[in-house]
Enzyme design. Sequence first.
Site, PDB file in Angstrom:
ATOM      1  N   ASP A   1     -22.443  12.829  40.498  1.00  0.00           N
ATOM      2  CA  ASP A   1     -22.750  13.903  40.071  1.00  0.00           C
ATOM      3  C   ASP A   1     -21.647  14.180  39.277  1.00  0.00           C
ATOM      4  O   ASP A   1     -20.395  14.153  39.643  1.00  0.00           O
ATOM      5  CB  ASP A   1     -22.788  14.870  41.635  1.00  0.00           C
ATOM      6  CG  ASP A   1     -23.024  16.210  41.177  1.00  0.00           C
ATOM      7  OD1 ASP A   1     -22.870  16.473  40.245  1.00  0.00           O
ATOM      8  OD2 ASP A   1     -23.512  16.869  42.301  1.00  0.00           O
TER       9      ASP A   1
ATOM     10  N   ARG B   1     -21.140  17.108  37.367  1.00  0.00           N
ATOM     11  CA  ARG B   1     -21.290  18.541  37.219  1.00  0.00           C
ATOM     12  C   ARG B   1     -20.072  19.358  37.537  1.00  0.00           C
ATOM     13  O   ARG B   1     -19.212  18.904  38.669  1.00  0.00           O
ATOM     14  CB  ARG B   1     -22.501  19.191  38.255  1.00  0.00           C
ATOM     15  CG  ARG B   1     -23.778  19.019  37.734  1.00  0.00           C
ATOM     16  CD  ARG B   1     -24.888  19.600  38.413  1.00  0.00           C
ATOM     17  NE  ARG B   1     -24.978  18.857  39.891  1.00  0.00           N
ATOM     18  CZ  ARG B   1     -25.621  19.270  40.652  1.00  0.00           C
ATOM     19  NH1 ARG B   1     -26.824  20.194  40.620  1.00  0.00           N
ATOM     20  NH2 ARG B   1     -25.639  18.897  41.714  1.00  0.00           N
TER      21      ARG B   1
END
EC number: 4.1.99.12
Length: 420
Positions: free
Chosen positions: A331, A333
Amino acid sequence: MTTFGTIEQAMAEIVAGRPVVVVDDANRENEGDLIFAAELATPELVAFMVRYTSGYICAPLTEDECDRLDLPPMHHTNQDRRGTAYTVTVDAREGVSTGISAADRAHTIRLLADPRTGPADLARPGHVVPLRARQGGVLRRPGHTEAAIDLTRLAGLRPAGVLCELVNDDGTMMRVPDLERFCAEHSLVLITIADLVAYRRRTEKQVELVAEARMPTRHGVFRAFGYRSDYDSAEHVALVMGDLGDGRDVLVRVHSECLTGDVLGSLRCDCGPQLNAALDQVAREGRGVVLYVRGHEGRGIGLLHKLQAYQLQDTGRDTVDANLDLGLPADARDYGTGAQILYDLGVRSMRLLTNNPAKRAGLEGYGLTVAGRVELPVRPHPENVRYLRTKRDRMGHLLEFDEVIEAPMGRAVVGDGIGA
């Protein structure tokens, strides 16, 4: 009750060549780092740091400086849980002995902060760990790395710092009560990253509202606010319904861009149904925000990398391992730009529409209060049930759903679309 110093006090200490103690959010690392300016490093400061910390001394630098000094990542795939961007370790090529003494490390650190230093002036590996700070500082990533860069920059010095985690005599990490006692004993200023975020928000603006327009949708009529960030080439849109008033208790969905799910109706994920469910819930309540964050395709790895990950998933890899096999984070983000947009819209506390606890922690680190989590219902499909299981079992998403028969690998299954 803990008494924290001001950011102005911390800047004055940094300029004077003294260290400060910076603590992050209790839901993040919940640790205090000793921080001082790299260009003012002395053997005495380094020795003090070694005595009271873990001794793993790091030197945060800007992205541009890391590139200029040819400091690549320590590993091609950053698997650190907090995204700390370690680079290759270094020593000064000249003027040191073994590189480990306080005097040697102070010399290396000053060299890292010197604009005249070139890549050839550094030996690799070494005894100092440069860190690559995220452009945009604590407004993009509320970590100690970025705090060190922001404090030195705000103090008018070279944006380069030194940091290490404070530990107790038994080796455990110092928490706030321990940090208070330590600061009182050594007359040090104690600040929080949250206060540094708030200070920068008061004195700087990182996002720009470019356009506002009426946006009728099948869910209801919203106002669309288009934003651009100084540190993000993507363009973001916030759909707002109703009067946000004092910005308290606002129903909010922070939705990561997903072309395949949101636009093409892909059944491999649950993104499209989540977006529609969020718009429906905000419309029913008559007040809220759905923030569509661009640049988050495939949890931040980009569209083409996501399609490559799908290829691997068709051979049996799950959504996490497929990313890692490609040398990419599970991930990637960050929610800094999204948090700034919400703050600019007037949101101060929110009920967050999400099944992902990490999203809550990601937003709270920027000075926004998440008053509660509102569950988004999940209806599995044979094409995405393995993906949903992985999010639940490996990524900590809070999901409850009825099991369905999983689709065969790499073959389409005809079925009704996923519901919300």
